[in-house]
Design an enzyme around this catalytic site. Structure first.
Site, PDB file in Angstrom:
ATOM      1  N   TYR A  40       0.833  -1.215   0.000  1.00 41.08           N
ATOM      2  CA  TYR A  40       0.000   0.000   0.000  1.00 41.08           C
ATOM      3  C   TYR A  40       0.864   1.260   0.000  1.00 41.08           C
ATOM      4  O   TYR A  40       0.388   2.344  -0.321  1.00 41.08           O
ATOM      5  CB  TYR A  40      -0.939   0.059   1.220  1.00 41.08           C
ATOM      6  CG  TYR A  40      -1.985  -1.030   1.304  1.00 41.08           C
ATOM      7  CD1 TYR A  40      -2.196  -1.939   0.271  1.00 41.08           C
ATOM      8  CD2 TYR A  40      -2.777  -1.143   2.451  1.00 41.08           C
ATOM      9  CE1 TYR A  40      -3.156  -2.934   0.382  1.00 41.08           C
ATOM     10  CE2 TYR A  40      -3.745  -2.137   2.562  1.00 41.08           C
ATOM     11  CZ  TYR A  40      -3.926  -3.033   1.531  1.00 41.08           C
ATOM     12  OH  TYR A  40      -4.883  -4.010   1.653  1.00 41.08           O
ATOM     13  N   HIS A  98       0.218 -11.564   1.762  1.00 42.60           N
ATOM     14  CA  HIS A  98      -0.769 -10.762   1.024  1.00 42.60           C
ATOM     15  C   HIS A  98      -1.394 -11.525  -0.151  1.00 42.60           C
ATOM     16  O   HIS A  98      -2.608 -11.515  -0.341  1.00 42.60           O
ATOM     17  CB  HIS A  98      -0.105  -9.480   0.515  1.00 42.60           C
ATOM     18  CG  HIS A  98      -1.073  -8.388   0.220  1.00 42.60           C
ATOM     19  ND1 HIS A  98      -0.743  -7.062   0.292  1.00 42.60           N
ATOM     20  CD2 HIS A  98      -2.377  -8.412  -0.134  1.00 42.60           C
ATOM     21  CE1 HIS A  98      -1.803  -6.317  -0.009  1.00 42.60           C
ATOM     22  NE2 HIS A  98      -2.802  -7.119  -0.277  1.00 42.60           N
TER      23      HIS A  98
END
Length: 268
Positions: A40, A98
């Site tokens: 992110y 992830h």
């Protein structure tokens, strides 16, 4: 196991000041669970907002996720230490893989073992996975045991109810965390949800978040608007009827919104 809090704030797609403001507003509104990830690119902003908030670290539940470039045994722990430095904390509460390693380049066994090491070293309190299908979840269980896997974070909303993954996770005692619970806002215009919301004098977002939590899932909606952050929190007090729940169950149409080429596994 400590368990996963039911309600948090997500930071996907929030960059720079938007990330700082969203986390600051969330903490002021009463959120104590924050979800971020290496990819992110906002861990430092999240850390800055937490530091400025004055909320004690032990009152918070912070999640980050290991990016695919860092899955190998030699990279995973150093990358997590880097994340901790950005987040200005000695540990995170939950660390997730992830996405599975594209093409199985790094075996599940290798990165789950490295993640278990990170936990043993006190860098993370709990470990888990994200975007894992049934087959990958089974491999993760074979590597570290189901009881070590705190959650599988997957796309899950009224239009994609992910039932096979949910059933497998439930059978093995693995909690599910729903991301994109509002389907990028798509479900908020759904007439079925609008009617349920009207009946409860609630917002469509509150109805959808309450639906996911009533099914036992954790949710991490994000918003840059303080009013929405505060309004979403009210989902915690909303109780839907069996009829409401079955009406939302009927909305499933296997509509997946996130499936990046080269990253996504073969979905169930």
């Amino acid at each position: 196991m400590m368990g996963i809090p039911a309600f948090g704030i997500g930071t996907f797609r929030l960059q720079g000041d938007a990330a700082v403001d969203s986390v600051r507003n969330g903490l002021e509104a009463g959120y104590r669970v924050i979800d971020t990830a290496q990819i992110y690119g906002n861990e430092a902003e999240v850390g800055a907002a937490i530091a400025a908030s004055g909320v004690p670290r032990d009152a918070l539940f912070i999640t980050t996720k290991i990016w695919i470039d860092n899955l190998s045994r030699e990279k995973l722990i150093p990358s997590l230490k880097e994340s901790l430095a950005k987040l200005r904390t000695d540990y995170v509460d939950l660390t997730l893989i992830h996405w599975p390693s594209p093409g199985g380049a790094v075996p599940v066994k290798e990165f789950m073992a490295a993640l278990a090491d990170a936990k043993a070293q006190g860098l993370t309190r709990q470990i888990g996975v994200s975007n894992f299908n049934v087959e990958l979840m089974q491999q993760a269980i074979d590597a570290v045991g189901a009881e070590a896997i705190a959650t599988n974070q997957v796309e899950l909303h009224p239009y994609l109810q992910n039932r096979k993954v949910a059933a497998f996770a439930r059978e093995h005692g693995i909690h599910l965390t729903s991301y994109m619970t509002l389907a990028y806002g798509k479900v908020l215009g759904d007439p079925v949800i609008a009617k349920i919301a009207e009946r409860h004098r609630a917002t469509p977002a509150q109805v959808v978040l309450a639906w996911a939590m009533q099914l036992g899932y954790a949710v991490i909606p994000s918003s840059t608007k303080r009013a929405n952050l505060e309004s979403n929190l009210k989902a915690l007090d909303l109780k839907l009827s069996d009829d409401d729940m079955s009406q939302i169950a009927a909305l499933d149409r296997n509509e997946r919104l996130t499936s990046p080429d080269g990253l996504a596994p073969a979905w169930d």
